[in-house]
Enzyme design. Sequence first.
Site: not given
Length: 433
Positions: A144, A267, A239
């Site tokens: 994702y 995050k 990522d």
Amino acid sequence: MNIERSISDFGRARNVIAGGVNSSVRAFTAVGGSPIFMKSGSGAIVRDVDGHEYVDYVLSWGPLLLGHAHPAVVKAIATAAARGSSFGAPTEAETDLAELICAMVPSMERVRFTSSGTEAAMNAVRLARGYTRREKIVKFAGCYHGAADAFLIAAGSSALTLGVPSSPGVPRGTAADTIVVDYNDAAAVDAAFSANAGEIAAVIVEPYAGNMGLVLPKVGFLRRLREACTRERAVLIFDEVMTGFRVARGGAQEIQGVRPDLTVLGKVIGGGLPVGAFGGREEIMAYLSPDGPVFHAGTLSGNPLAMAAGIATLKVVRDDSTLFERLEVLTGLLTSGLGEILTKYGVPHRTARAGSMFGLFFTGEPVVDLASAMRSDTTLYAKYFHAMLDRGISLAPSQFEAAFISTAHTTREIERTLAAADAALAEIVTTAR
Ligand SMILES: *Cc1c(COP(=O)(O)O)cnc(C)c1O
């Protein structure tokens, strides 16, 4: 468990917010039941609107490495807010956070901040396309990279199948430029390069896949991606929105010893405020406007409050030399304890862990990619999720998510969690008979 207020809050939300939530997974669709509305948190504990307390393994889906309302983070945000929340002009805090990131993640020679991981991944891909003057990208099924069009592509049935959109609204043309291959299948990446010679701008990968549950890379997988990208002059994008400052100070790339061309962060670097970042080789980053031709902008990019929360968080990471070792010990206790309990009850399972991340699949087979992850018993997961919630343990409301611990978790929380798991499984297994 009485969740009257959560239920009424959800009803009220549904009257004005589509589906009642602002991010789909929060609605509990995968596990059933009504979502729990949270009110406050401190350290490892989160509290709902009906007054229940939970040991939190969601941690806002990863950002809260230091737990809820860490005093240094709260103070940094309050101080920054009192000085003014946004200027739309450069501030020193942006450079402070960039210096912390570049010092701990050496492959990131230059960075750019955004307001989310999605935005950062989207910009990294645009930059790779602008830099290589190629249009196709390779992504892995089950990885994702945020909710941008280019990433919402389902797996094709073979490595070379061009993607089809996995959501209405994603144009076929966009999907056609995304080549989907299986995670941990480096040969499929080589084949994709052969079949699309000179057309692939970038390979984007979660070095530890954390969005189909936690799936670790096989030995040599990431190194082979590095070799393929170098050989084909394509951009290798890691990522690390989830793994950055979660599995090691320098991310998964430090542990694996593989240097990507570009890295995407988010995050943890925002300490619970909205942030993303992308960065990497100076030569590639120079293609960004205003120095270069590839456009990037954002009204709230590098927002002072977000920067302050990120700086406070990363300073703790920088200055605490045993932080990740301590987190590893705790996740080790948790996964080995869970493993013993599940074995005791005869439940087929697989666990995985990396730094402060861990995962649990209800399948007896090894999990190496999306197809093997999908063989998990999601019905059992839903029962386990609710049985744990009833016992004061908050897990992600889906089998296909990683779990996290924070520096505020201690052996006490781990013991409480294992006791809850034992009782939860006793209930589930007995009812099943
Ligand atoms: C969470 C996540 C994103 C998206 O970040 P948002 O801030 O939710 O947009 C991208 N990539 C990975 C690996 C993630 O875990």
